[in-house]
Design a protein around this motif. Sequence first.
Motif, PDB file in Angstrom:
ATOM      1  N   HIS A 157       9.407  -6.378  -4.675  1.00 11.90           N
ATOM      2  CA  HIS A 157       8.732  -6.208  -3.384  1.00 11.90           C
ATOM      3  C   HIS A 157       8.016  -7.494  -2.994  1.00 11.90           C
ATOM      4  N   GLU A 158       8.222  -7.925  -1.775  1.00 14.33           N
ATOM      5  CA  GLU A 158       7.692  -9.216  -1.333  1.00 14.33           C
ATOM      6  C   GLU A 158       6.168  -9.280  -1.293  1.00 14.33           C
ATOM      7  N   ASP A 159       5.489  -8.135  -1.181  1.00 17.80           N
ATOM      8  CA  ASP A 159       4.028  -8.133  -1.124  1.00 17.80           C
ATOM      9  C   ASP A 159       3.368  -7.982  -2.497  1.00 17.80           C
ATOM     10  N   ALA A 160       4.179  -7.808  -3.528  1.00 20.70           N
ATOM     11  CA  ALA A 160       3.603  -7.614  -4.871  1.00 20.70           C
ATOM     12  C   ALA A 160       3.131  -8.953  -5.433  1.00 20.70           C
ATOM     13  N   ILE A 161       1.896  -8.952  -5.926  1.00 20.78           N
ATOM     14  CA  ILE A 161       1.361 -10.154  -6.571  1.00 20.78           C
ATOM     15  C   ILE A 161       1.942 -10.238  -7.988  1.00 20.78           C
ATOM     16  N   PRO A 162       1.831 -11.376  -8.652  1.00 18.58           N
ATOM     17  CA  PRO A 162       2.428 -11.517  -9.993  1.00 18.58           C
ATOM     18  C   PRO A 162       2.016 -10.418 -10.990  1.00 18.58           C
ATOM     19  N   ALA A 163       0.756 -10.024 -10.993  1.00 16.83           N
ATOM     20  CA  ALA A 163       0.321  -8.976 -11.923  1.00 16.83           C
ATOM     21  C   ALA A 163       1.003  -7.646 -11.605  1.00 16.83           C
ATOM     22  N   SER A 164       1.145  -7.338 -10.330  1.00 14.60           N
ATOM     23  CA  SER A 164       1.834  -6.103  -9.925  1.00 14.60           C
ATOM     24  C   SER A 164       3.299  -6.156 -10.324  1.00 14.60           C
ATOM     25  N   LYS A 165       3.930  -7.288 -10.064  1.00 10.67           N
ATOM     26  CA  LYS A 165       5.342  -7.441 -10.432  1.00 10.67           C
ATOM     27  C   LYS A 165       5.530  -7.278 -11.933  1.00 10.67           C
ATOM     28  N   ALA A 166       4.609  -7.828 -12.719  1.00  9.52           N
ATOM     29  CA  ALA A 166       4.695  -7.697 -14.177  1.00  9.52           C
ATOM     30  C   ALA A 166       4.588  -6.227 -14.581  1.00  9.52           C
ATOM     31  N   PHE A 167       3.673  -5.489 -13.973  1.00 11.83           N
ATOM     32  CA  PHE A 167       3.554  -4.062 -14.270  1.00 11.83           C
ATOM     33  C   PHE A 167       4.828  -3.323 -13.860  1.00 11.83           C
ATOM     34  N   PHE A 168       5.336  -3.594 -12.668  1.00 16.82           N
ATOM     35  CA  PHE A 168       6.546  -2.917 -12.200  1.00 16.82           C
ATOM     36  C   PHE A 168       7.717  -3.200 -13.141  1.00 16.82           C
ATOM     37  N   MET A 169       7.818  -4.436 -13.635  1.00 15.61           N
ATOM     38  CA  MET A 169       8.900  -4.779 -14.561  1.00 15.61           C
ATOM     39  C   MET A 169       8.736  -4.046 -15.894  1.00 15.61           C
ATOM     40  N   TYR A 175      11.235   1.474  -9.694  1.00 14.57           N
ATOM     41  CA  TYR A 175      10.519   0.356 -10.298  1.00 14.57           C
ATOM     42  C   TYR A 175      11.323  -0.951 -10.240  1.00 14.57           C
ATOM     43  N   GLU A 176      12.635  -0.843 -10.285  1.00 15.02           N
ATOM     44  CA  GLU A 176      13.449  -2.052 -10.139  1.00 15.02           C
ATOM     45  C   GLU A 176      13.214  -2.667  -8.763  1.00 15.02           C
ATOM     46  N   ARG A 177      13.252  -1.829  -7.731  1.00 16.59           N
ATOM     47  CA  ARG A 177      13.010  -2.336  -6.378  1.00 16.59           C
ATOM     48  C   ARG A 177      11.572  -2.812  -6.214  1.00 16.59           C
ATOM     49  N   ALA A 178      10.623  -2.067  -6.794  1.00 12.36           N
ATOM     50  CA  ALA A 178       9.200  -2.435  -6.681  1.00 12.36           C
ATOM     51  C   ALA A 178       8.952  -3.822  -7.263  1.00 12.36           C
ATOM     52  N   SER A 179       9.644  -4.137  -8.357  1.00 10.00           N
ATOM     53  CA  SER A 179       9.434  -5.433  -9.007  1.00 10.00           C
ATOM     54  C   SER A 179       9.878  -6.603  -8.123  1.00 10.00           C
ATOM     55  N   GLU A 181       0.835  -1.208   0.000  1.00  8.94           N
ATOM     56  CA  GLU A 181       0.000   0.000   0.000  1.00  8.94           C
ATOM     57  C   GLU A 181       0.872   1.261   0.000  1.00  8.94           C
ATOM     58  N   LYS A 182       1.886   1.277   0.840  1.00  8.96           N
ATOM     59  CA  LYS A 182       2.793   2.429   0.910  1.00  8.96           C
ATOM     60  C   LYS A 182       3.617   2.526  -0.376  1.00  8.96           C
ATOM     61  N   LEU A 183       4.024   1.383  -0.905  1.00  2.00           N
ATOM     62  CA  LEU A 183       4.774   1.376  -2.158  1.00  2.00           C
ATOM     63  C   LEU A 183       3.956   2.010  -3.281  1.00  2.00           C
TER      64      LEU A 183
END
Length: 150
Positions: free
Chosen positions: A117-129, A111-115, A12-14
């Motif tokens: 993030h341990e709380d990011a779900i796969p869809a979020s990680k894909a967007f961050f990448m 965005y590199e760090r966000a990708s 949420e903070k991210l």
Amino acid sequence: MVTMVGNEPSIEKLVTDLIYLEHDAIAAYESCIERLDSKEFSAQIATFREDHLQHLQVLNEMARELGVEAPTGGDMKQMLTTGKIALADIMGDAAILRAMKTNEDDTVSAYERASRHEDAIPASKAFFMKAHQDEERHRAWMSTTADTLS
């Protein structure tokens, strides 16, 4: 300026901090577009701004899904991101692009760090990448183009 965005303890903070970062970036892009002498460069920067607007749209949707109130503007860093551009304007297009490149350094890192993030779900990680790749592309263009002007 070195950003710490991407190191937040919660998703949420991210997302909130990434929204602030995107608002800051969009303001810098708008300042850059207004100040560049080259219309060709301004047009390219405008296409990059569209990427940031799209990132903001996705982040706002993520915030809604997380039940987080999305910021509607930038934070205090916005003065730094736009201020660098205003100062660089005195030196011309190469200096403006170099100032923008330093702003992109922050978004690339965030965005590199966000990708990761341990709380990011796969869809979020894909967007961050994807956003990370966009920021890498922006930064490379700014650096290469500024170097050709020197």
